[in-house]
Design a protein around this motif. Structure first.
Motif, PDB file in Angstrom:
ATOM      1  N   ALA A   2       0.856  -1.200   0.000  1.00 56.43           N
ATOM      2  CA  ALA A   2       0.000   0.000   0.000  1.00 56.43           C
ATOM      3  C   ALA A   2       0.890   1.248   0.000  1.00 56.43           C
ATOM      4  CB  ALA A   2      -0.874  -0.008   1.246  1.00 56.43           C
ATOM      5  N   GLN A   5       2.056   6.453   3.636  1.00 57.68           N
ATOM      6  CA  GLN A   5       1.548   7.800   3.936  1.00 57.68           C
ATOM      7  C   GLN A   5       2.736   8.646   4.384  1.00 57.68           C
ATOM      8  OE1 GLN A   5      -1.053   5.811   6.585  1.00 57.68           O
ATOM      9  NE2 GLN A   5      -2.887   6.540   5.540  1.00 57.68           N
ATOM     10  N   CYS A 110      -6.014  10.769   5.907  1.00 62.02           N
ATOM     11  CA  CYS A 110      -6.488  10.107   7.131  1.00 62.02           C
ATOM     12  C   CYS A 110      -6.460  11.182   8.215  1.00 62.02           C
ATOM     13  CB  CYS A 110      -5.567   8.945   7.480  1.00 62.02           C
ATOM     14  SG  CYS A 110      -6.079   8.116   8.981  1.00 62.02           S
ATOM     15  N   GLY A 128     -10.380   4.815  18.200  1.00 61.65           N
ATOM     16  CA  GLY A 128     -10.583   4.398  16.805  1.00 61.65           C
ATOM     17  C   GLY A 128     -11.955   4.720  16.238  1.00 61.65           C
ATOM     18  N   TYR A 141     -11.075  10.314  12.824  1.00 67.40           N
ATOM     19  CA  TYR A 141     -10.985   9.172  13.751  1.00 67.40           C
ATOM     20  C   TYR A 141     -10.438   9.634  15.093  1.00 67.40           C
ATOM     21  CZ  TYR A 141     -11.667   6.365   9.591  1.00 67.40           C
ATOM     22  OH  TYR A 141     -12.188   5.830   8.438  1.00 67.40           O
ATOM     23  N   ASP A 350       3.012  -1.657  21.794  1.00 67.16           N
ATOM     24  CA  ASP A 350       3.400  -0.704  20.743  1.00 67.16           C
ATOM     25  C   ASP A 350       3.398   0.713  21.316  1.00 67.16           C
ATOM     26  OD1 ASP A 350       3.845  -2.393  18.674  1.00 67.16           O
ATOM     27  OD2 ASP A 350       1.912  -2.057  17.674  1.00 67.16           O
ATOM     28  N   ASN A 358       0.395   2.500  12.125  1.00 70.70           N
ATOM     29  CA  ASN A 358      -0.336   1.281  11.728  1.00 70.70           C
ATOM     30  C   ASN A 358      -1.831   1.550  11.579  1.00 70.70           C
ATOM     31  OD1 ASN A 358       2.036  -0.105  11.773  1.00 70.70           O
ATOM     32  ND2 ASN A 358       1.757  -0.971  13.815  1.00 70.70           N
ATOM     33  N   PHE A 359      -2.359   2.327  12.503  1.00 72.66           N
ATOM     34  CA  PHE A 359      -3.794   2.655  12.466  1.00 72.66           C
ATOM     35  C   PHE A 359      -4.135   3.366  11.154  1.00 72.66           C
ATOM     36  CE2 PHE A 359      -7.366   5.495  13.240  1.00 72.66           C
ATOM     37  CZ  PHE A 359      -8.269   4.699  13.915  1.00 72.66           C
ATOM     38  N   CYS A 360      -3.308   4.361  10.813  1.00 71.80           N
ATOM     39  CA  CYS A 360      -3.581   5.163   9.611  1.00 71.80           C
ATOM     40  C   CYS A 360      -3.401   4.321   8.347  1.00 71.80           C
ATOM     41  CB  CYS A 360      -2.683   6.394   9.561  1.00 71.80           C
ATOM     42  SG  CYS A 360      -3.043   7.531  10.909  1.00 71.80           S
ATOM     43  N   ALA A 361      -2.390   3.455   8.355  1.00 72.63           N
ATOM     44  CA  ALA A 361      -2.149   2.608   7.179  1.00 72.63           C
ATOM     45  C   ALA A 361      -3.375   1.716   6.916  1.00 72.63           C
ATOM     46  CB  ALA A 361      -0.903   1.765   7.390  1.00 72.63           C
ATOM     47  N   ALA A 362      -4.010   1.289   7.990  1.00 73.01           N
ATOM     48  CA  ALA A 362      -5.171   0.402   7.846  1.00 73.01           C
ATOM     49  C   ALA A 362      -6.402   1.152   7.335  1.00 73.01           C
ATOM     50  CB  ALA A 362      -5.478  -0.252   9.190  1.00 73.01           C
ATOM     51  N   LYS A 363      -6.373   2.459   7.380  1.00 76.42           N
ATOM     52  CA  LYS A 363      -7.536   3.243   6.932  1.00 76.42           C
ATOM     53  C   LYS A 363      -7.461   3.614   5.458  1.00 76.42           C
ATOM     54  CE  LYS A 363      -9.353   3.246  10.936  1.00 76.42           C
ATOM     55  NZ  LYS A 363     -10.345   2.192  11.135  1.00 76.42           N
TER      56      LYS A 363
END
Ligand code: TRH
Length: 364
Positions: A2, A5, A110, A128, A141, A350, A358-363
């Motif tokens: 992906a 960001q 994001c 989240g 978020y 973490d 990681n949170f942002c990458a998943a969005k």
């Protein structure tokens, strides 16, 4: 893979004190150093960043330090583009012009609202959660720092705990107590000074400028330093962020306040006493007790009592401070061991910057 960001914008409005800017600056630095991100930090009050990072010049609209692009957040900002990730720190409200730029982007950023730290369990439930903008095609978020894996972690630089351990191994043993005193001027500092003056063990108390020193000067004559019974009380300069860490590492007991120094004291793995930032309708007392419940859960009964009593007395409650402090000092070895375990446990989770990346990458 992906798309990474790469570009991050962090917006920080300074309410008062150093916590808001301390957290944003720390996060910005870490995103650059450890995650290779390009970070612009927008700050409305650059003068408050200067003590933490003496390299900056508060009169400049744009400058760079530690690889972070620092921009003055003036009335109407001119951002050529929105970033891939936009952090709105502590609900500071993004500028309208910037929101429109975000909404117009082909790939929507994001958008994160970074919240204040609390140990209350509702924060884990809200971590989240998404909030769609009422009119623009954007979703915000809520990202909550926290003490468990159900929340977003705590700010912790890579290598921090090993640096600390190495430093503490080199600290020579001594007969007196080293204490750092970072608090608000509402703390019962007079009672603490009296308790230290009368203790069997001598102490050296390091007092930063601003509210802590003002509080001390209400009880002692002249500008200091002072010898007050068994206690030597020494005013110190405001230290750059990383030097302040070392003060916490080398002290036997740290009085800390607010949010960021509170977290740093936990990474120092030394006994600490927290003065929480006061909120309307005593909301902070609920927050204090939520933390004490988690933090003391792994301690023996007597230590837990000593910690509870001292935190409560320092935040204006019962019991009497001198007695609570003596009790705390009597148990300080056991409290230090419990702090070590607490720190290890938190350190296995973490850190906030990693969790955020990681949170942002998943969005996406
Ligand atoms: C004493 C000292 C502190 N510091 C840093 C450590 C922290 O990053 C910062 C102090 O921030 P805090 O500990 O959070 O305490 P604070 O009281 O300054 O900030 C507060 O501001 C309020 C608006 C928030 O709502 C609170 O939650 C809290 O963050 O200053 C130094 O770098 N050098 C020093 O010598």
């Amino acid at each position: 893979m992906a798309a990474m960001q790469l570009h991050w914008d962090i917006f920080c409005r300074v309410i008062d004190n150093y916590g808001d800017i301390g957290i944003c600056w720390r996060l910005a630095r870490q995103l650059v150093a450890e995650h290779g991100r390009h970070v612009r930090l927008w700050v409305d009050d650059l003068a408050s960043l200067r003590p933490l990072c003496p390299a900056i010049d508060p009169s400049l609209g744009a400058q760079s330090a530690h690889g972070v692009e620092i921009r003055h957040w003036a009335q109407d900002i001119a951002a050529e583009r929105s970033a891939d990730v936009v952090i709105e720190a502590f609900a500071c409200e993004l500028p309208n012009s910037y929101l429109r730029t975000m909404a117009a982007a082909t790939r929507k950023p994001c958008w994160i609202n970074l919240e204040y730290l609390t140990a209350e369990s509702w924060a884990e439930d809200c971590h989240g959660m998404a909030s769609p903008h009422p009119t623009l095609p954007l979703t915000k978020y809520f990202f909550f720092p926290g003490f468990t894996t159900k929340a977003g972690g705590l700010l912790r630089e890579a290598g921090l705990l090993s640096d600390r351990e190495r430093y503490q191994k080199q600290t020579p043993p001594r007969d007196h107590l080293e204490i750092s005193l970072f608090c608000y001027d509402t703390a019962p500092v007079g009672d603490l000074l009296a308790a230290l003056a009368n203790m069997a063990q001598p102490s050296v108390v390091h007092v930063p400028p601003g509210k802590p020193l003002a509080a001390v000067m209400q009880h002692l004559p002249g500008p200091g330093p002072w010898q007050h019974g068994k206690a030597r009380i020494e005013p110190i300069p405001f230290l750059p962020l990383d030097d302040y860490d070392r003060l916490l590492w080398q002290s036997d007991i740290n009085f800390i306040r607010g949010e960021d120094s509170f977290v740093r004291a936990q990474w120092a793995a030394k006994p600490f006493i927290w003065q929480i930032y006061q909120q309307d309708e005593d909301a902070h007392l609920v927050k204090l007790s939520a933390f004490l419940d988690r933090y003391c859960a792994g301690m023996g009964g007597e230590q837990a009592q000593a910690v509870n009593d001292m935190f409560t007395a320092w935040n204006g409650g019962e019991p009497e401070l001198a007695q609570a402090f003596q009790h705390f000092v009597d148990h300080r070895q056991a409290i230090a061991e419990a702090n070590h375990a607490w720190c290890e446990d938190l350190g296995s989770q973490d850190d906030l910057a990693t969790a955020l990346v990681n949170f942002c990458a998943a969005k996406v």
